[in-house]
Design a protein around this motif. Structure first.
Motif, PDB file in Angstrom:
ATOM      1  N   MET A  15       0.854  -1.115  -0.091  1.00 39.29           N
ATOM      2  CA  MET A  15      -0.043  -0.075   0.102  1.00 39.29           C
ATOM      3  C   MET A  15       0.987   1.187  -0.085  1.00 39.29           C
ATOM      4  O   MET A  15       1.726   1.370   0.752  1.00 39.29           O
ATOM      5  CB  MET A  15      -0.946   0.083   1.339  1.00 39.29           C
ATOM      6  CG  MET A  15      -1.610  -1.306   1.493  1.00 39.29           C
ATOM      7  SD  MET A  15      -2.709  -1.586   0.561  1.00 39.29           S
ATOM      8  CE  MET A  15      -4.118  -0.504   0.916  1.00 39.29           C
ATOM      9  N   GLU A  16       0.483   2.120  -1.059  1.00 37.08           N
ATOM     10  CA  GLU A  16       1.283   3.430  -1.030  1.00 37.08           C
ATOM     11  C   GLU A  16       0.505   4.520  -0.511  1.00 37.08           C
ATOM     12  O   GLU A  16      -0.720   4.369  -0.112  1.00 37.08           O
ATOM     13  CB  GLU A  16       1.705   3.725  -2.381  1.00 37.08           C
ATOM     14  CG  GLU A  16       2.333   2.827  -3.283  1.00 37.08           C
ATOM     15  CD  GLU A  16       3.730   2.750  -2.868  1.00 37.08           C
ATOM     16  OE1 GLU A  16       4.241   3.657  -2.292  1.00 37.08           O
ATOM     17  OE2 GLU A  16       4.391   1.673  -3.158  1.00 37.08           O
ATOM     18  N   PHE A  17       0.990   5.677  -0.097  1.00 39.26           N
ATOM     19  CA  PHE A  17       0.623   6.678   0.447  1.00 39.26           C
ATOM     20  C   PHE A  17      -0.389   7.400  -0.342  1.00 39.26           C
ATOM     21  O   PHE A  17      -0.126   7.271  -1.913  1.00 39.26           O
ATOM     22  CB  PHE A  17       1.532   8.036   0.910  1.00 39.26           C
ATOM     23  CG  PHE A  17       2.104   7.684   2.294  1.00 39.26           C
ATOM     24  CD1 PHE A  17       1.293   7.609   3.647  1.00 39.26           C
ATOM     25  CD2 PHE A  17       3.517   7.128   2.284  1.00 39.26           C
ATOM     26  CE1 PHE A  17       2.201   7.510   4.877  1.00 39.26           C
ATOM     27  CE2 PHE A  17       4.019   6.729   3.482  1.00 39.26           C
ATOM     28  CZ  PHE A  17       3.411   6.868   4.834  1.00 39.26           C
ATOM     29  N   TYR A  18      -1.360   8.050  -0.276  1.00 38.96           N
ATOM     30  CA  TYR A  18      -2.318   8.831  -1.250  1.00 38.96           C
ATOM     31  C   TYR A  18      -1.963  10.081  -1.639  1.00 38.96           C
ATOM     32  O   TYR A  18      -1.256  10.880  -0.673  1.00 38.96           O
ATOM     33  CB  TYR A  18      -3.802   8.711  -0.477  1.00 38.96           C
ATOM     34  CG  TYR A  18      -4.358   7.511  -0.433  1.00 38.96           C
ATOM     35  CD1 TYR A  18      -5.840   7.314  -1.072  1.00 38.96           C
ATOM     36  CD2 TYR A  18      -3.802   6.468   0.147  1.00 38.96           C
ATOM     37  CE1 TYR A  18      -6.419   6.074  -1.008  1.00 38.96           C
ATOM     38  CE2 TYR A  18      -4.796   5.166   0.416  1.00 38.96           C
ATOM     39  CZ  TYR A  18      -5.875   4.948  -0.123  1.00 38.96           C
ATOM     40  OH  TYR A  18      -6.514   3.771  -0.232  1.00 38.96           O
ATOM     41  N   GLU A  19      -2.160  10.454  -2.744  1.00 41.78           N
ATOM     42  CA  GLU A  19      -2.220  11.755  -3.454  1.00 41.78           C
ATOM     43  C   GLU A  19      -3.395  12.597  -2.799  1.00 41.78           C
ATOM     44  O   GLU A  19      -4.331  12.112  -2.494  1.00 41.78           O
ATOM     45  CB  GLU A  19      -2.195  11.694  -4.843  1.00 41.78           C
ATOM     46  CG  GLU A  19      -1.000  11.144  -5.499  1.00 41.78           C
ATOM     47  CD  GLU A  19       0.288  11.392  -5.282  1.00 41.78           C
ATOM     48  OE1 GLU A  19       0.309  12.761  -5.180  1.00 41.78           O
ATOM     49  OE2 GLU A  19       1.197  10.808  -5.091  1.00 41.78           O
ATOM     50  N   PRO A  20      -2.947  13.929  -2.756  1.00 42.10           N
ATOM     51  CA  PRO A  20      -4.072  14.994  -2.439  1.00 42.10           C
ATOM     52  C   PRO A  20      -5.438  14.748  -3.180  1.00 42.10           C
ATOM     53  O   PRO A  20      -6.577  14.510  -2.410  1.00 42.10           O
ATOM     54  CB  PRO A  20      -3.705  16.076  -2.519  1.00 42.10           C
ATOM     55  CG  PRO A  20      -2.204  15.935  -2.252  1.00 42.10           C
ATOM     56  CD  PRO A  20      -1.851  14.577  -2.988  1.00 42.10           C
ATOM     57  N   VAL A  21      -5.355  14.486  -4.549  1.00 41.22           N
ATOM     58  CA  VAL A  21      -6.633  14.063  -5.127  1.00 41.22           C
ATOM     59  C   VAL A  21      -7.279  13.063  -4.751  1.00 41.22           C
ATOM     60  O   VAL A  21      -8.840  13.126  -4.556  1.00 41.22           O
ATOM     61  CB  VAL A  21      -6.254  14.321  -6.854  1.00 41.22           C
ATOM     62  CG1 VAL A  21      -7.682  13.824  -7.427  1.00 41.22           C
ATOM     63  CG2 VAL A  21      -5.863  15.482  -7.217  1.00 41.22           C
ATOM     64  N   GLU A  22      -6.696  11.899  -4.265  1.00 42.85           N
ATOM     65  CA  GLU A  22      -7.410  10.725  -4.088  1.00 42.85           C
ATOM     66  C   GLU A  22      -8.093  10.853  -2.589  1.00 42.85           C
ATOM     67  O   GLU A  22      -9.399  10.484  -2.439  1.00 42.85           O
ATOM     68  CB  GLU A  22      -6.512   9.588  -3.757  1.00 42.85           C
ATOM     69  CG  GLU A  22      -5.873   9.128  -5.253  1.00 42.85           C
ATOM     70  CD  GLU A  22      -4.801   8.368  -5.217  1.00 42.85           C
ATOM     71  OE1 GLU A  22      -4.785   7.145  -6.184  1.00 42.85           O
ATOM     72  OE2 GLU A  22      -3.804   8.202  -4.194  1.00 42.85           O
ATOM     73  N   LEU A  23      -7.326  11.798  -1.704  1.00 45.22           N
ATOM     74  CA  LEU A  23      -7.742  11.879  -0.525  1.00 45.22           C
ATOM     75  C   LEU A  23      -9.215  12.819  -0.425  1.00 45.22           C
ATOM     76  O   LEU A  23     -10.018  12.831   0.392  1.00 45.22           O
ATOM     77  CB  LEU A  23      -6.814  12.591   0.502  1.00 45.22           C
ATOM     78  CG  LEU A  23      -5.554  11.960   0.916  1.00 45.22           C
ATOM     79  CD1 LEU A  23      -4.714  12.496   1.779  1.00 45.22           C
ATOM     80  CD2 LEU A  23      -6.306  10.581   1.831  1.00 45.22           C
ATOM     81  N   GLU A  24      -9.219  13.733  -1.489  1.00 49.12           N
ATOM     82  CA  GLU A  24     -10.495  14.429  -1.391  1.00 49.12           C
ATOM     83  C   GLU A  24     -11.605  13.726  -1.958  1.00 49.12           C
ATOM     84  O   GLU A  24     -12.673  13.936  -1.465  1.00 49.12           O
ATOM     85  CB  GLU A  24     -10.296  15.547  -2.652  1.00 49.12           C
ATOM     86  CG  GLU A  24      -9.064  16.822  -2.296  1.00 49.12           C
ATOM     87  CD  GLU A  24      -8.834  17.697  -3.446  1.00 49.12           C
ATOM     88  OE1 GLU A  24     -10.121  17.920  -4.178  1.00 49.12           O
ATOM     89  OE2 GLU A  24      -7.823  18.096  -3.688  1.00 49.12           O
ATOM     90  N   GLN A  25     -11.434  12.558  -2.711  1.00 49.32           N
ATOM     91  CA  GLN A  25     -12.309  11.502  -3.085  1.00 49.32           C
ATOM     92  C   GLN A  25     -12.778  10.783  -1.942  1.00 49.32           C
ATOM     93  O   GLN A  25     -13.890  10.709  -1.517  1.00 49.32           O
ATOM     94  CB  GLN A  25     -11.921  10.483  -4.027  1.00 49.32           C
ATOM     95  CG  GLN A  25     -11.645  11.121  -5.478  1.00 49.32           C
ATOM     96  CD  GLN A  25     -11.089  10.262  -6.465  1.00 49.32           C
ATOM     97  OE1 GLN A  25     -11.743   9.051  -6.360  1.00 49.32           O
ATOM     98  NE2 GLN A  25      -9.910  10.269  -7.178  1.00 49.32           N
ATOM     99  N   VAL A  26     -11.787  10.554  -1.063  1.00 49.94           N
ATOM    100  CA  VAL A  26     -12.088   9.872   0.313  1.00 49.94           C
ATOM    101  C   VAL A  26     -13.018  10.784   1.062  1.00 49.94           C
ATOM    102  O   VAL A  26     -13.923  10.423   1.905  1.00 49.94           O
ATOM    103  CB  VAL A  26     -10.816   9.427   1.055  1.00 49.94           C
ATOM    104  CG1 VAL A  26     -11.082   8.923   2.266  1.00 49.94           C
ATOM    105  CG2 VAL A  26     -10.040   8.379   0.182  1.00 49.94           C
ATOM    106  N   LEU A  27     -12.762  12.017   1.259  1.00 53.50           N
ATOM    107  CA  LEU A  27     -13.493  13.016   1.950  1.00 53.50           C
ATOM    108  C   LEU A  27     -14.773  13.459   1.748  1.00 53.50           C
ATOM    109  O   LEU A  27     -15.790  13.317   2.239  1.00 53.50           O
ATOM    110  CB  LEU A  27     -12.740  14.134   2.229  1.00 53.50           C
ATOM    111  CG  LEU A  27     -11.347  14.250   3.017  1.00 53.50           C
ATOM    112  CD1 LEU A  27     -10.471  15.559   2.830  1.00 53.50           C
ATOM    113  CD2 LEU A  27     -11.568  14.038   4.457  1.00 53.50           C
TER     114      LEU A  27
END
Length: 357
Positions: A192-204
């Protein structure tokens, strides 16, 4: 909340209605609802998700349990969530335990003997499993059999016990700590790799719908930028910003509201908290930027050495504010700049010295 806390059910709008009617009696129930239930709902980790989908679909077509799965990577990235998704995709039950809980071989034997064919056994922090239990696991993973020793001394006898075919899913934050024989018995390993900010926005955005939070695009961007590339942290910060927005604002999470809330909770624009900044401040102000040993640094901030080394240092090193050298920890120019202090003239040569300098 575990590991990814990323996405909710296929129809999150319907879920948010039911959750809003629930009393706020603790966040564990809410955290559970934030977990994705299917691979299609899982945000990020595109490569691991694609590989895992092939493994699961192939096993389902052949009508057999899939190979054992090992998931490695830093905490909070979705390892536990993926293990539950594996069970869900296979329409199987999941049994959950952890490495430290399996102190004796008998503990593992009891759990294995209760498995039904096709079950998923999830062992978190599998690198911490006791050696006797690990050796029993070898045989169980390969031959679906365990040997139970009855008696002691010369009169001891070994009774073979057949167990139902199952899939073991192991999660570890330290894959290097796994023994070779155990690691080699896993048919699939996903890192598992750290997430990019764009991916974290989808999570949020997904989590905001489930929690019934009015999250603006700029608010999601602000929270994602301070989440250290980790969905678990992103969802935790979202819940704290929600609290602030409901009490001190109009309930909407905008960029300004997120900034004000995270300032209250001591999370700065880099995602550093109070302890992170205390480590940097002590390193810069008390020790002139280093080098200094981790135990001395821990005493300076009033924490255990293991806390500084395992909680603070990985992220500080990753963002380039701290360097580990043979002579000790050294603050980089970025750390001085973050604290609003001028770096020493000539920089910190210790940060680039080799072992033989």
């Amino acid at each position: 909340m575990s590991e990814q806390d990323a996405a909710g059910p296929a129809d999150p709008s319907a879920e948010s209605t039911s959750l809003s009617a629930l009393p706020e009696n603790g966040e564990r129930e809410v955290e559970t609802t934030l977990r994705p239930r299917k691979l299609a709902e899982f945000v990020g980790q595109a490569r691991v998700r694609e590989q895992l989908e092939l493994v699961l679909q192939s096993a389902k077509r052949r009508g057999v349990p899939p190979d054992h799965v090992l998931l490695s990577g830093p905490p909070g990235l979705g390892k536990t969530s993926l293990s539950m998704i594996i069970a869900s995709e296979l329409d199987s039950a999941i049994r959950i335990t952890s490495g430290p809980a399996l102190e004796r071989a008998g503990d593992l034997a009891a759990m294995l003997s209760n498995l039904v064919e096709g079950d998923v056994l999830f062992i978190d922090e599998i690198h911490r499993i006791a050696r006797p239990a690990e050796e029993m696991l070898y045989l169980a993973m390969e031959d679906f059999r365990v040997d139970v020793v009855v008696g002691k001394g010369p009169g001891a006898t070994s009774i073979p016990l057949e167990i139902a075919p199952f899939t073991l899913v192991g999660a570890t934050t330290r894959s290097g700590a796994l023994t070779g024989p155990l690691r080699d018995r896993f048919g699939f390993t996903g890192h598992m790799e750290f997430y990019e900010p764009v991916e974290l926005e989808q999570v949020l955005r997904r989590s905001a719908v489930i929690l019934g939070v009015s999250l603006e695009a700029d608010g999601a961007e602000e929270i994602a930028g301070r989440s250290r590339g980790t969905p678990r942290i992103a969802n935790r910060l979202l819940r704290r910003v929600r609290d602030y927005a409901e009490v001190r604002a109009d309930g909407r999470v905008t960029r300004e509201t997120a900034r004000a809330a995270l300032e209250v909770y001591d999370v700065d624009e880099w995602g550093l908290d109070r302890l992170d900044r205390a480590v940097l401040s002590a390193l810069v102000r008390s020790f002139g930027g280093g080098p200094v040993g981790v135990s001395t640094l821990a005493v300076a901030v009033g924490e255990e050495s293991s806390t500084v080394e395992e909680v603070c240092e990985p992220y500080l090193v990753r963002i380039g504010m701290l360097a580990r050298t043979p002579r000790g920890r050294v603050a980089t120019p970025a750390a001085w700049q973050h604290l609003g202090l001028p770096p020493p003239k000539g920089g910190t040569p210790e940060a680039t010295q080799s072992l033989f300098d």
